[in-house]
Write a protein that holds these residues in place. Structure first.
Motif, mmCIF file in Angstrom:
data_model
loop_
_atom_site.group_PDB
_atom_site.id
_atom_site.type_symbol
_atom_site.label_atom_id
_atom_site.label_comp_id
_atom_site.label_asym_id
_atom_site.label_seq_id
_atom_site.Cartn_x
_atom_site.Cartn_y
_atom_site.Cartn_z
ATOM 1 N N ARG A 29 0.835 -1.202 0.000
ATOM 2 C CA ARG A 29 0.000 0.000 0.000
ATOM 3 C C ARG A 29 0.866 1.246 0.000
ATOM 4 O O ARG A 29 0.385 2.337 0.278
ATOM 5 C CB ARG A 29 -0.938 -0.019 1.203
ATOM 6 C CG ARG A 29 -1.866 -1.238 1.132
ATOM 7 C CD ARG A 29 -2.782 -1.305 2.309
ATOM 8 N NE ARG A 29 -3.676 -0.155 2.340
ATOM 9 C CZ ARG A 29 -4.579 0.023 3.276
ATOM 10 N NH1 ARG A 29 -4.712 -0.851 4.247
ATOM 11 N NH2 ARG A 29 -5.364 1.063 3.254
ATOM 12 N N GLY A 149 -14.096 0.274 -0.734
ATOM 13 C CA GLY A 149 -13.336 -0.834 -0.177
ATOM 14 C C GLY A 149 -12.958 -1.809 -1.265
ATOM 15 O O GLY A 149 -12.829 -1.425 -2.417
ATOM 16 N N SER A 150 -12.820 -3.056 -0.914
ATOM 17 C CA SER A 150 -12.346 -4.019 -1.898
ATOM 18 C C SER A 150 -13.518 -4.762 -2.536
ATOM 19 O O SER A 150 -14.216 -5.524 -1.877
ATOM 20 C CB SER A 150 -11.405 -5.010 -1.214
ATOM 21 O OG SER A 150 -10.617 -5.646 -2.174
ATOM 22 N N ARG A 158 -8.350 -2.606 -2.207
ATOM 23 C CA ARG A 158 -7.752 -1.822 -1.142
ATOM 24 C C ARG A 158 -6.274 -1.578 -1.381
ATOM 25 O O ARG A 158 -5.774 -0.479 -1.186
ATOM 26 C CB ARG A 158 -7.926 -2.542 0.191
ATOM 27 C CG ARG A 158 -9.104 -1.990 0.944
ATOM 28 C CD ARG A 158 -9.187 -2.480 2.353
ATOM 29 N NE ARG A 158 -10.482 -2.059 2.890
ATOM 30 C CZ ARG A 158 -10.741 -0.819 3.240
ATOM 31 N NH1 ARG A 158 -9.823 0.122 3.147
ATOM 32 N NH2 ARG A 158 -11.938 -0.487 3.695
ATOM 33 N N SER A 159 -5.585 -2.620 -1.814
ATOM 34 C CA SER A 159 -4.133 -2.455 -1.895
ATOM 35 C C SER A 159 -3.715 -2.036 -3.292
ATOM 36 O O SER A 159 -4.322 -2.443 -4.294
ATOM 37 C CB SER A 159 -3.435 -3.756 -1.495
ATOM 38 O OG SER A 159 -3.342 -4.597 -2.611
ATOM 39 N N ARG C 97 -8.118 6.802 1.543
ATOM 40 C CA ARG C 97 -7.797 5.369 1.557
ATOM 41 C C ARG C 97 -6.661 5.050 2.513
ATOM 42 O O ARG C 97 -6.603 3.972 3.094
ATOM 43 C CB ARG C 97 -7.479 4.904 0.136
ATOM 44 C CG ARG C 97 -8.752 4.713 -0.665
ATOM 45 C CD ARG C 97 -8.511 4.662 -2.150
ATOM 46 N NE ARG C 97 -9.765 4.456 -2.882
ATOM 47 C CZ ARG C 97 -10.612 5.417 -3.226
ATOM 48 N NH1 ARG C 97 -10.346 6.674 -2.910
ATOM 49 N NH2 ARG C 97 -11.723 5.135 -3.884
ATOM 50 N N GLN C 99 -6.245 6.738 5.179
ATOM 51 C CA GLN C 99 -6.763 7.153 6.482
ATOM 52 C C GLN C 99 -5.854 8.165 7.163
ATOM 53 O O GLN C 99 -5.417 7.995 8.288
ATOM 54 C CB GLN C 99 -7.012 5.920 7.355
ATOM 55 C CG GLN C 99 -8.031 5.006 6.661
ATOM 56 C CD GLN C 99 -8.272 3.720 7.393
ATOM 57 O OE1 GLN C 99 -7.361 3.153 7.982
ATOM 58 N NE2 GLN C 99 -9.498 3.245 7.354
#
Ligand SMILES: Nc1ncnc2c1ncn2[C@@H]1O[C@H](COP(=O)(O)OP(=O)(O)OP(=O)(O)O)[C@@H](O)[C@H]1O
Ligand SMILES: Nc1ncnc2c1ncn2[C@@H]1O[C@H](COP(=O)(O)OP(=O)(O)OP(=O)(O)O)[C@@H](O)[C@H]1O
Ligand SMILES: [Mg+2]
Ligand SMILES: [Mg+2]
Lengths: 331, 246, 376, 234, 283
Positions: A29, A149-150, A158-159, C97, C99
């Motif tokens: 990430r 989200g995913s 997400r990533s 994303r 945060q």
């Protein structure tokens, strides 16, 4: 068959292998993987551009038009009709391909700089339209991909690593298309058109159709890149997605700095320019306003002065590459 | 028997200039016809008009009974007529074989085109240089590759625009031998050349143009003796006499 | 042992067409950091100093990567900035994303309109500025005895221009005033004659241009050339920067404009700024200073530099004074969407070398002048 | 007047000229014959300083030309009519001629020089206002020669002036070269058309693959068996 | 309607002059100079400083802009552009893109990001002729532009240097053979090209503010003008400029001003489709 193990192929395989292994070494990430993903995405964009710019030598300065069409089509389909961007991506490709076909009609007779500037104008037209059709396109404010989200089915993860994989897949696909075109019958015809259009016609090449095919394929692939870009950055606006300097020129510049019309050029170009810009930004942008861009420009000028034919020229000059070339013509 | 190629009163104008002005002629299979005329008489323009590179202002061109005027060059090539370029217009970044293969793709898939290219190159004795870059070729070699590329489209009518300019007499003889061999296979040729020695030796018939207009049409001897041709083109000097000797 | 520094990212357009605003905003942030550090840093963290990490984000395309870099390479606790709305929107996708709280001055309505939890907007929305531009101007005119029933809206077709024009349009409709000209024009327009021709023909009593500097100068000069005497009420941006005065000289005097803040509301900061940089403090500098102040206050409150805790503290922040005094209303309280509810737009008017606050009365330091007449 | 000793030249690859030795005396017309790519054009280009990689010596009236910037060479008295004519296509005939006197731009006799060229090529006088690019090949050749004459050269380098020209124009050209030479201008003539070349030249050289393989006076060359077969087509 | 036409012509004349230089550079060097508009910016800065510190009106300062930017252009050509003249066109384009980035950001570092503007008395003056209204700065800029265009035309047509520039543009090898120093001429042409644009920048200073990014406002416009007129055609650039000015001005009568450039580019593409070499060929 011996081609399968030529040094050029080996280098290409090595590149993709390294690209595939890279995420294992990086924070999924983090920032570095984002930069790596950008390198691959821009390589894919430049490779798409390379089909027209390199194989047909139609230097387009308006590919942002197709890039933006891809981004807008998939995003609007999703936001307004709930169509998943996976499908929207395909629709975007069709729309962009159609736009390219339409644009071919007035521009197919144009050569060199005239073509470049006509395509540039086309991208500007798209920008103005996106900007002024506020009700449909969100206007100058741009569009945001909602934060969900995913949800792989909706092209949301997400990533950063997930996007990285998708982009890598895209790059492999674009490179494969490029290779198929370059080495197939159409590759011969495109090169003929590039070098002498009248002679190509007389030798039986339907130059309009060949150029049309190349530009439609190129536009469609560019649109796919546009969708992926939109999904990856979550936000775009007309100025940035249809940007002359940010998208159109950059796509072309990567291919050219790397090596116009070569399979490896866009990869090398992206690998050189994107990290360079990133480093210049990271190191210099807090020093003085404009310094990082200035340094980037200086290096760009330097790269072109030192090797006007693109970085790939160094590879082509090595003994391994030479043997490959001879083998290819002999095959 | 209907002629293979028939041109009816074709005209091409550039702005006010009538570069080709009502030219009519015909060409039969297996015939070599020479086209002579002063510089700027409209020979190249006529060629371009025949293959579709230059739109006709008026007139009609028939190829084996089909109208080909108004078609794009690649369509004309498909119907069996193509030309070479006065200043060799090869694809410089390609090898000789790739140049020829590109043209052969008109009637073959890639594999077939490669085979076809090999055949054509063999016929013109170009196999030894098949892999050379055309940029590295000598002038006569380029002219031969131009011909090879044209032949790879499998034409029935081939228009040759000064393929022998800048050749030494010995080299010229080689090219003429090739042309004669192809004629024997039934190809028809229209040949533009300023070397009267070559023209007189090669052609079955001659057409002479001046200011875009056809001024003579007949056997080589007749045309070379035509007063208007002598006046406008051959002159009375050494070069003209060369023609008379041949 | 001195406490560790806390890192705050600053993203601003330092090159490209918006560089001037980005540089001004960055100066405001830097000044705020100096002030906070000089006052002892973050007390709750043992006097930790705020250290700014800057990144140049000339375009939205560069914003995501730069923001991500600040977050994952530098490990910032919060990000402040991006004067430009589109750039801020692009950056907010990353901060959300990751945060990490993002505190901004950019005022596109969408910034707080997406239900994001990590984005905070210090000043009102763009539409609110548009509405204020209309309401304040008509109120001043009315107080001066002039009844307004026809107005013209001219705006550049950027996120900023369209948002504010929307506010203007709606306010005019609500007030029952006819909009006789409502025209968008492209950014970077080099010739305003068609615009001014239309304006002259429209019969508008007030013109509301929303634009950056060059177009504002072009419009005002063209009006002068043609002897058109329609009051022009600026829409912030180009109308309230030092170059406006430099460009127009005496013609700048008396020009009204809506603004997010003005130096006369926070004289100390304004003086320090002027001493340091040689020009009067612009509203983007004031608001960004307040933005950093809010981050610092949130860290005090959270007693932590952890981004999640800082965001929670920001969400419940409610304070007045300090550098927040520069924000009209003087307080910072974010609502659920992240918008500072206690702030409101003001109207400024050029007096000599700088604009002063003239409206609304609760914030005004001087009385407005309408067509040469001081309005009581 | 022009002396070339052991001249070698290349464009970056192997030598195109190897050890060429050649001379032109004042008032002479000298022909250079040779097959394609023998290096004839390269020889003339090297003399005019257009080929960067040259070794050996080229002296013109005692001045060494190798290493001199190309644009300073015409002023020494060399006129070069390049292969392929190279007229300035979007300039009038008259302006093309004027450009020939560029390095004498102060000279007061430019009008006379133009008249001299017109006397030699009356056609150019008729077409003086026409854009050179729109003229026929033969006319362009005249413009190109006329332009070189405008600099009052002592030596004229002609590169395949008859290329692609109609026979009648070749004859006119032939006459013109003779006339120029009779006015005292030395001529170095490169020709594919050996008949023409040897009929106007005093002496000749035969170049093959960058080497001088034969030289002698024009008559002797015309009689040479090898030359006859290769270049005269007999 | 007539008002719009007059506005369009006044504006277009200036577009024409700033684009003439671009056309000249293309015509002579065959290089599409993306950095060209940056020289407009430099010209504007020179004129601004001349106004600020020497008290020169930009209309006079334009001479200074011309000279200084000429010198800069001459050097840039000798040191950078000359090296890529034989390179593939794509490499040339990107050299100038690099140059554009460098010049713009160098200006940002040197001059800061401020928008600078001059104040001169005629800035707020205008003339009325019946219903037609003409702003003084536009009129003056137009006149200056037209005078310069005329001077340029005379220079190219009549002077030896001008003829040499045309000769080098058309055939550099032949030009060398008649004694023209091509390198010097290339540099001269490039310098002249950018200086013309700088001059144009100076004369519009009374109504356009200068900042490091001002070139960006003009670059696409300049290319449109030049391509419409026919690349390399100096007269064409002037005609193209006036045409662009008129299209912009008239389109505003019918469509929202926002769509000004849309109209312009659609017309642009249409013109190219019909006349692939631009409106005017060669010159
Ligand atoms: N594209 C064009 N535009 C205008 N005029 C042209 C064009 N092409 C050719 N011409 C003119 O048309 C005439 C005929 O030219 P063409 O090339 O056909 O002559 P040619 O007979 O082939 O001469 P040569 O023997 O010198 O090759 C000439 O006057 C030429 O200048
Ligand atoms: N600019 C160039 N760059 C590289 N090689 C060149 C160049 N010009 C000529 N050559 C090469 O130099 C050799 C000699 O060419 P040159 O033109 O001097 O021959 P020539 O005798 O004049 O032939 P022709 O009769 O065809 O004019 C050839 O092999 C050619 O390929
Ligand atoms: Mg011809
Ligand atoms: Mg030669």
């Amino acid at each position: 068959m011996r081609n399968l193990f030529s040094p050029s192929r080996a280098a290409l395989l090595l590149f993709f292998l390294a690209a595939a292994l890279l995420p294992l070494a990086l924070d999924p990430r983090g920032h570095l993987i984002r930069v790596a993903a950008m390198v691959l995405l821009f390589a894919a964009m430049a490779q798409s551009w390379n089909i027209v710019g390199g194989l047909a030598n139609q230097i387009s300065l308006g590919h942002a038009a197709f890039f933006g069409l891809g981004a807008y089509t998939s995003t609007l389909l999703f936001l307004k009709l709930g169509v998943t961007p996976w499908i929207g991506m395909g629709v975007g490709a069709v729309v962009a391909g159609g736009a390219a076909a339409l644009l071919s009609i007035p521009t197919f007779r144009l050569k060199g700089h005239y073509f470049a500037l006509a395509t540039l104008a086309f991208a500007e037209v798209m920008r103005v339209i996106a900007n002024s059709l506020g009700d449909v396109t969100g206007g100058p404010v741009g569009l945001s991909i909602p934060f969900m989200g995913s949800q792989p089915a909706l092209f949301a993860f997400r990533s950063v690593a997930s996007y990285y994989w998708i982009i890598l897949g895209l790059l492999v696909a674009v490179c494969a298309v490029f290779h198929l075109l370059a080495s197939g019958a159409i590759g011969y015809r495109l090169r003929a058109v590039r070098e002498n259009e009248a002679a190509a016609e007389v030798a039986g090449v339907d130059t309009f159709r060949v150029k049309l095919t190349a530009s439609v394929i190129s536009a469609a692939l560019t649109a796919v890149c546009g969708t992926v870009f939109a999904q990856f950055t979550f936000f775009f606006d007309p100025d940035s997605i249809f940007s002359l300097s940010g998208i159109s020129v950059r796509m072309a510049m990567i291919a050219i700095v790397g090596g116009l019309g070569t399979l490896g050029g866009p990869l090398v170009g992206a690998l050189f320019l994107i990290p360079l810009e990133e480093v210049a930004n990271a190191v210099l942008s807090s020093q003085a306003a404009g310094l990082s861009q200035f340094a980037f420009g200086v290096i760009l000028i330097g790269a072109i002065l030192i090797q006007p034919r693109g970085l790939m020229a160094y590879w082509l000059r090595t003994p391994w590459a030479k043997t490959r070339r001879a083998a290819a013509t002999g095959a | 028997m209907q002629p293979l190629l028939q041109a009816d009163a074709i005209c091409v104008t550039f702005g006010g200039l009538k570069a080709v002005d009502g030219v009519s002629f015909s060409l039969n299979a297996g015939e070599i016809v020479g086209l002579i005329g002063p510089n700027g008489a409209g020979k190249t323009t006529l060629f371009n008009a025949l293959v579709g590179l230059q739109p006709l202002t008026s007139g009609t061109v028939w190829l084996d009974g089909e109208r080909v005027c108004g078609l794009k060059p690649h369509k004309v090539a498909r119907l069996g007529m193509t030309k070479t370029f006065q200043n060799a217009a090869l694809f410089p970044d390609m090898s000789v074989k790739e140049n020829v293969t590109t043209a052969a793709l008109l009637r073959h898939d890639l594999k077939g085109a490669r085979a076809k290219a090999d055949t054509v190159l063999r016929k013109l004795d170009l196999t030894p240089i098949a892999d050379a870059d055309v940029a590295d070729l000598t002038f006569p070699q380029k002219a031969l590759v131009e011909m090879a590329r044209a032949l790879a489209t499998e034409p029935r009518v081939l228009l040759l625009d000064e393929v022998m300019a800048a050749l030494t007499p010995a080299e010229m003889d080689e090219v003429m031998a090739v042309i004669r061999a192809l004629k024997a296979e039934g190809l028809a040729f229209l040949v533009v050349e300023h070397h009267m020695r070559a023209i007189m030796a090669l052609c079955d018939r001659l057409l002479a143009v001046n200011f875009g207009r056809l001024i003579a049409d007949g056997t080589p001897a007749q045309v070379a003796a035509h007063p208007q041709v002598i006046e406008a083109y051959l002159g009375h000097g050494a070069a003209g006499k060369e023609a008379a000797h041949a | 042992r001195a406490a560790d520094d806390v890192l705050v990212g600053v993203i601003q357009p330092l090159s490209g067409p918006n560089a001037q605003f980005g540089i001004g905003a960055q100066r405001g942030t830097e000044l705020a950091a100096e002030i906070i550090n000089a006052a002892g840093g973050i007390q709750a963290l043992g006097g930790a100093k705020i250290k700014l990490v800057a990144a140049d984000v000339p375009t939205p395309n560069t914003a995501a990567a730069a923001t991500q870099r600040l977050i994952s390479q530098n490990g910032v606790s919060a990000v402040v900035g991006a004067f430009v709305s589109s750039t801020t929107l692009a950056a907010s996708e990353v901060t959300e994303r990751a945060q990490i709280p993002l505190v901004t001055f950019a005022f596109a309505d969408q910034i707080t309109g997406r239900g994001y939890a990590y984005v905070f907007q210090v000043s009102p929305k763009g539409t609110a500025f548009g509405a204020a531009q209309f309401d304040y101007a008509t109120a001043i005119a009315k107080a001066a005895g002039e009844k307004i029933d026809k107005v013209a809206i001219l705006y550049e077709d950027t996120a900023y221009g369209t948002a504010q024009a929307k506010g203007l349009r709606e306010a005019a409709k609500a007030a029952g005033v006819e909009v006789v000209l409502d025209e968008a024009y492209p950014l970077g327009i080099t010739d305003v004659s068609p615009l001014v021709n239309k304006l002259r023909a429209s019969g508008a009593q007030i013109a509301f241009p929303v634009s950056y500097l060059n177009d504002s100068l072009l419009i005002i000069r063209a009006l002068r050339q043609q002897n058109i005497d329609i009051p022009v009420i600026g829409g912030a941006a180009g109308y309230i920067i030092p170059d406006f005065k430099k460009g127009l000289g005496a013609y700048a005097d008396g020009v009204l404009s809506v603004a997010a803040a003005s130096g006369d509301m926070i004289p100390d900061l304004a003086r320090t700024y002027k001493d340091k940089y040689g020009t009067f403090i612009t509203h983007e500098a004031i608001i960004h200073a307040a933005a950093l102040d809010a981050v610092a206050k949130a860290m005090e409150k959270a007693k932590s530099a952890d981004p999640q805790k800082v965001r929670d503290a920001l969400a419940t922040l409610d304070y007045c004074g300090g550098l927040a005094a520069g924000v009209p209303g003087g307080c910072i309280t974010f609502d659920k969407t992240g918008l500072n509810t206690s702030s409101f737009p003001i109207m400024v008017q050029w007096r000599g070398d700088a604009p002063v606050t003239v409206y609304p009365p609760k914030a005004a330091t001087e009385k407005p002048v309408w067509r040469g007449k001081t309005v009581e | 007047m022009l002396e070339i000793r052991n001249l070698c030249a290349a464009y970056g690859g192997p030598d195109v000229l190897s050890s060429v030795t050649l001379e032109v005396k004042a008032g002479e017309t000298v022909a250079v014959l040779g097959a394609n790519t023998a290096g004839k054009t390269t020889l003339l280009r090297t003399i005019s300083g257009l080929v960067a990689r040259a070794r050996g010596s080229v002296t013109f009236e005692g001045t060494e030309l190798i290493g001199r910037p190309a644009h300073t060479i015409p002023a020494l008295g060399l006129g070069h009519v390049p292969e392929g004519r190279h007229v300035f296509p979007r300039m009038t005939t008259l302006d093309n001629l004027k450009m020939g006197a560029f390095f004498h731009r102060g000279a007061g006799d430019i009008a006379q020089r133009i008249q001299r060229v017109f006397a030699l090529f009356p056609r150019l006088e008729e077409r003086q206002g026409q854009m050179a690019g729109s003229m026929s090949g033969g006319e362009q050749q005249m413009v190109s020669i006329g332009r070189a004459l405008m600099g009052n050269p002592k030596l004229l380098l002609l590169d395949e002036p008859s290329h692609g020209l109609a026979p009648i124009v070749v004859d006119e050209l032939h006459a013109a070269i003779g006339a120029i030479n009779r006015q005292g201008v030395a001529v170095l003539l490169v020709e594919q058309n050996a008949v023409l070349a040897l009929s106007v030249a005093h002496r000749g050289y035969v170049l093959e693959a960058g080497h001088v393989v034969l030289s002698g006076d024009a008559q002797a060359l015309s009689a040479d068996h090898g030359v006859r077969r290769a270049y005269l087509g007999v | 309607m007539i008002q719009a036409l007059v506005d369009g012509i006044l504006l277009g004349g200036v577009y024409g002059v700033i684009s003439t230089g671009l056309s000249l550079v293309f015509g002579v060097l065959g290089v599409v100079n993306f950095a060209h508009a940056e020289f407009l910016m430099l010209g504007m800065y020179v004129a601004w400083f001349a106004w600020r510190y020497l008290g020169l009106d930009p209309l006079l300062g334009s001479a200074l802009s011309f000279v200084i930017v000429f010198a800069i252009g001459y050097l840039v050509q000798r040191t950078l552009v000359q090296r890529v003249l034989k390179a593939p066109p794509a490499a040339q384009v990107f050299l100038t893109v690099g140059l554009m980035i460098v010049i713009e950001n160098a200006a940002l570092m040197a001059f800061g990001s401020d928008y600078r503007s001059v104040s001169v008395p005629y800035q707020v003056e205008g003339y009325r002729l019946g219903d037609i209204f003409v702003g003084a700065p536009y009129l003056f800029a137009f006149v200056a532009a037209v005078v310069l265009a005329g001077a340029l035309w005379l220079f190219l047509e009549r002077s030896w240097s001008g003829r040499a520039i045309r000769a080098v543009a058309q055939d550099p090898m032949a030009a060398t053979l008649v004694g023209v120093d091509t390198r010097r001429t290339y540099a001269l042409a490039f310098g002249l090209g950018v200086a013309l644009t700088a001059f144009g920048g100076a004369v519009i200073l009374p109504y356009i503010t200068v900042s490091p990014t001002v070139g960006g406002q003009f670059v696409v416009l300049m290319f449109t003008v030049v391509v419409l007129g026919g690349l390399g055609s100096v007269a064409g650039a002037l005609a193209g400029g006036i045409m662009v000015g008129i299209v912009q001005s008239l389109s505003a009568l019918v469509f929202p001003i926002q769509l000004q450039n849309l109209c312009l580019f659609v017309i642009f593409i249409a013109v190219l489709a019909l006349r692939p070499q631009g409106l005017i060929k060669g010159a």
